[in-house]
Design a protein around this motif. Structure first.
Motif, short mmCIF file in Angstrom:
data_model
loop_
_atom_site.label_atom_id
_atom_site.label_comp_id
_atom_site.label_asym_id
_atom_site.label_seq_id
_atom_site.Cartn_x
_atom_site.Cartn_y
_atom_site.Cartn_z
N LEU A 68 -5.21 1.59 8.58
CA LEU A 68 -5.84 1.68 7.21
C LEU A 68 -4.86 1.55 6.07
O LEU A 68 -3.64 1.80 6.28
N ALA A 69 -4.97 1.27 4.99
CA ALA A 69 -4.12 1.21 3.77
C ALA A 69 -4.67 1.84 2.61
O ALA A 69 -5.78 1.79 2.21
N VAL A 70 -3.86 2.99 2.15
CA VAL A 70 -4.21 3.71 0.99
C VAL A 70 -3.56 3.11 -0.13
O VAL A 70 -2.38 2.84 -0.10
N HIS A 71 -4.40 2.64 -1.20
CA HIS A 71 -3.69 1.88 -2.35
C HIS A 71 -2.97 2.83 -3.44
O HIS A 71 -3.29 3.98 -3.27
N GLN A 72 -1.94 2.29 -4.03
CA GLN A 72 -1.26 2.90 -4.93
C GLN A 72 -2.17 3.82 -5.85
O GLN A 72 -2.91 3.13 -6.45
N GLY A 73 -1.77 4.99 -6.15
CA GLY A 73 -2.84 5.69 -7.38
C GLY A 73 -4.23 6.08 -6.88
O GLY A 73 -4.92 6.62 -7.58
N GLU A 74 -4.45 5.96 -5.62
CA GLU A 74 -5.81 6.03 -5.13
C GLU A 74 -5.99 7.71 -4.80
O GLU A 74 -5.06 8.33 -4.39
N PHE A 75 -7.27 8.25 -4.88
CA PHE A 75 -7.67 9.57 -4.64
C PHE A 75 -8.61 9.05 -3.27
O PHE A 75 -9.64 8.65 -3.09
N ALA B 24 0.88 -1.34 0.11
CA ALA B 24 -0.02 0.03 0.22
C ALA B 24 0.89 1.21 0.18
O ALA B 24 1.77 1.18 0.61
N ALA B 25 0.36 2.28 -0.54
CA ALA B 25 1.09 3.53 -0.82
C ALA B 25 1.33 4.29 0.76
O ALA B 25 2.62 4.37 1.07
N ILE B 26 0.28 4.13 1.48
CA ILE B 26 0.34 4.53 2.89
C ILE B 26 -0.20 3.36 3.71
O ILE B 26 -1.30 3.14 3.39
N GLY B 27 0.30 3.01 4.81
CA GLY B 27 -0.32 1.94 5.74
C GLY B 27 -0.28 2.57 7.20
O GLY B 27 0.80 2.94 7.69
N LEU B 28 -1.12 2.65 7.76
CA LEU B 28 -1.43 3.07 9.27
C LEU B 28 -1.76 1.88 10.06
O LEU B 28 -2.69 0.95 9.78
N GLU B 29 -0.72 1.37 11.12
CA GLU B 29 -1.36 0.19 11.79
C GLU B 29 -1.18 0.71 13.30
O GLU B 29 -0.37 0.92 13.98
N GLY B 30 -2.51 0.54 13.94
CA GLY B 30 -2.65 0.58 15.24
C GLY B 30 -2.34 2.22 15.74
O GLY B 30 -1.76 2.20 16.79
N VAL B 31 -2.52 3.15 14.86
CA VAL B 31 -2.10 4.41 15.19
C VAL B 31 -2.80 5.18 16.17
O VAL B 31 -3.92 5.28 16.13
N ARG C 241 3.64 3.34 7.58
CA ARG C 241 4.41 2.87 6.51
C ARG C 241 4.12 3.62 5.19
O ARG C 241 2.88 4.05 5.05
N LEU C 242 5.13 3.94 4.56
CA LEU C 242 5.28 4.43 3.15
C LEU C 242 5.93 3.42 2.18
O LEU C 242 6.84 2.97 2.20
N ALA C 243 4.82 3.07 1.32
CA ALA C 243 5.30 1.93 0.14
C ALA C 243 5.81 0.86 1.12
O ALA C 243 7.04 0.22 0.45
N GLY C 244 5.30 0.42 2.19
CA GLY C 244 5.78 -0.86 2.70
C GLY C 244 7.04 -0.55 3.89
O GLY C 244 7.14 -1.32 4.60
N ARG C 245 7.53 0.75 3.81
CA ARG C 245 8.62 1.02 4.58
C ARG C 245 8.01 1.60 5.77
O ARG C 245 7.38 2.66 5.79
#
Lengths: 283, 381
Positions: free
Chosen positions: B48-55, B22-29, B85-89
């Protein structure tokens, strides 16, 4: 018709004030600077332009020294004042006004008293040098009083608020989100400061430099109380020409030389910095 | 589309490409602030996970934690606990200048002492991009936001709409992994805002960059987003595409916050196939699709435009209630009715003023309200 004249009528008191307390004395001084004679026989207007040549010829060392001391004191004020202003503006929180008041607090005491206090601080065996000498960090014959260092320190101390206040006023208005934007655009903390905060605060530094350099260059209190024979500033010369030698034309001529130099310096400085460009930041 | 080849994977349109992390991943934030003695929770646990290229939109009222969430993605705030996480990192604890996201600020936060071009070039110069490339990319970015020719202007000499475009170009020019927009249209007037909504959507389609859009304006979120996370009091209440959020609100809050909803309090009595019968106090019953067990108190929700209003008895199979027309507000394209039921509850009805809408109800008329059972939902109370 009435609406058109009202604004002029409103500034009239200010113009009258300026005319009586600025224009008239300046013209009087200009006239005196071209006179010849002495205090016993009286002075007569002879349009003696050579007064100026003599003033420069006899006192160029003191003039240069004054400008140098003024520049050093101004630099010192920027070096000390900028971080202080930045700290109060960015870290002061709700105590900003308290810190500003603390900064100004010493200035409720007369300048002569404050400068005399510095004599105690800087005395050869005073609170500062005494301990340093006794632990051997400084040689026994080290002294600060009567040196250029003492005069410059005193000048910087007595004019610090004039540097801090304008810089603070500008920094206080820097939107923190602009700094965040810089950080967001890959700038490190240092780069964000150098590329964004510093340029945005230059108008404040500009104002502070003027407000410190002009009075410090013309100061005579610090040099006479903290300095010695080798640190005479042009302000001291003017004072002694007036009050000791009673050579009014010479005193007036030196005053105008100093004024001309400072004005030329200010205009050159404003041009170099690009006032218009810098001022736009505030809009 | 006429011929189909069997070589290679089918090209994905940018909005549906979901390969890789995912472009952006938030885990238990979680984000809490200390305010004096008290600890205030701004974000109470978001996954939540924001997908690549998503609005993607974070939608919610002020104080719901949406801006704090975005600032944690940008790196201006660190989560009290949880992972970003940004792009998994995992970038938790990484300062903003070393995160591959850029932000468009609500107040634009343009550098007032720099020209438009220098503003836009700022990020590229920090990354030591060669001069020629900086010039080319700044030109392209300004073309993209239709500001060509304003390179040398200072931000102070631009209109609000133009400043907003500069802010957008300044972020986009860096081709970040994701673009964060914090209510970027908030300061614009309505006309300009609507034009910019379409414009933003176009730009996002053109560059294919993931957009995370923070807003409190539900119509803005519905217009532009591929998916919306509706936030309230530091948690995500519902996450889904706009149509789902609008048509099937998952909670009373979402139903009330997005659009206008009618909420009627009732009790589940018996199940009828996949429908349940909800009894209203003194005014009858309706069938709704719900997983609530009998005996539970529910709110039945139905959108005003889904309700039919008329004097004639509705067709069998329709949910129906009887009431008296209270207010009638004529709005040109549509008319809004407020119908008072026998138990005092009010139902808002929107009706299009189409050509066949001749027999309009008037104030004081006894009317039937009816809707298809699958247009209403029962929310637990």
């Amino acid at each position: 018709m009435k609406a058109k004249t009202t604004p002029y009528l409103l500034v009239l008191p200010a113009w009258i004030w300026l005319a009586i307390f600025f224009v008239v004395p300046i013209c009087g001084m200009l006239s005196v600077s071209l006179m010849t004679g002495n205090v016993l026989d009286g002075f007569t207007q002879t349009f003696h332009v050579a007064n100026y040549a003599e003033a420069i010829d006899r006192y160029w060392r003191q003039i240069l020294r004054s400008l140098a001391y003024g520049a050093c004191a101004t630099a010192l004020c920027v070096a000390i004042g900028y971080p202080v202003a930045a700290w109060i503006a960015f870290r002061g929180g709700r105590h900003k006004t308290t810190y500003l008041l603390l900064l100004l607090l010493p200035f409720f005491v007369s300048q002569v008293l404050r400068t005399i206090s510095w004599r105690f601080l800087l005395a050869d065996d005073g609170v500062l040098l005494g301990p340093l000498k006794s632990i051997g960090l400084l040689p026994e014959d080290a002294h600060v009083l009567s040196t250029p260092l003492a005069v410059v320190t005193g000048l910087a101390y007595s004019h610090l608020p004039f540097m801090v206040l304008p810089i603070y006023a500008v920094l206080e208005r820097v939107d923190h989100r602009v700094v965040e934007a810089a950080r967001d655009l890959y700038a490190t903390r240092a780069q964000a400061f150098l590329r964004v905060v510093l340029p945005m605060s230059l108008p404040g530094v500009f104002a502070g430099v003027l407000m410190v350099f002009v009075p410090t260059s013309a100061d005579y209190v610090n040099a006479s109380l903290l300095g010695g024979t080798g640190t005479t500033m042009i302000g001291n010369v003017i004072q002694s020409q007036y009050l000791v030698n009673n050579d009014y034309p010479m005193a007036a001529a030196i005053t105008f030389v100093l004024m001309a130099l400072l004005l030329a310096g200010i205009f050159g400085y404003a041009r170099a910095l690009g006032t218009e460009r810098v001022m736009e930041v505030r809009a | 589309m006429a011929t189909s080849t069997h070589e290679g994977p089918a090209p994905h349109p940018p909005t549906t490409a979901r390969e890789g992390p995912a472009a952006i991943g938030l885990e238990g934030v979680v984000k809490t602030y200390r305010s004096g003695q008290e600890t205030v929770a701004a974000v109470r646990g978001i996954d939540l996970a924001v997908h690549q290229g998503e609005f993607f939109s974070l939608l919610g009222p002020s104080g719901c934690g949406k801006t704090t969430t975005m600032r944690m993605i940008a790196g201006f705030e660190e989560p009290t606990s949880g992972t970003v996480r940004l792009a998994g990192r995992d970038v938790t604890g990484v300062p903003p200048d070393r995160r591959d996201v850029n932000m468009v600020f609500q107040s634009y936060a343009l550098f007032p002492h720099m020209s438009v071009a220098d503003n836009v070039a700022f990020g590229l110069r920090r990354k030591n991009v060669p001069k020629d490339e900086v010039r080319r990319r700044v030109g392209e970015a300004l073309d993209l936001v239709e500001l060509s020719g304003l390179h040398r202007r200072r931000p102070g000499r631009l209109s609000g709409g133009q400043q907003q475009r500069v802010a957008l170009a300044r972020a986009l020019v860096n081709r970040p992994g994701a673009l964060l927009l914090d209510e970027p249209l908030g300061a614009l007037d309505l006309k300009l805002r609507q034009a910019m909504q379409i414009e933003l959507k176009r730009i996002q389609r053109e560059v294919g960059i993931t957009f995370v859009y923070v807003t409190h304006d539900q119509s803005e979120a519905l217009t532009m987003s591929d998916r919306i996370a509706v936030m309230n009091e530091g948690v995500v209440e519902q996450l889904g595409p706009p149509a789902q959020i609008y048509e099937r609100p998952a909670s009373r809050f979402v139903a009330g916050f997005i659009g206008t909803s009618n909420l009627l309090s009732g009790t589940v009595t018996t199940g009828v196939g996949e429908y349940a019968r909800v009894e209203f106090d003194g005014i009858g019953h309706v069938l709704v699709r719900t997983d609530q067990t009998s005996g539970s108190a529910v709110d039945v929700t139905v959108r005003p435009e889904k309700v039919h209003i008329g004097a004639d008895e509705p067709a069998p199979g329709m949910s129906r209630l009887r009431g008296t027309v209270g207010e009638v507000v004529y709005l040109g394209a549509s008319t809004h009715y407020t119908v008072v039921l026998a138990n005092g509850a009010e139902v808002v009805v929107f009706r299009q003023n189409s050509s066949d809408a001749s027999n309009a109800a008037e104030r004081g008329d006894q009317v039937w309200l009816s809707w298809r059972p699958d247009h209403s939902y029962a929310l637990p109370r």
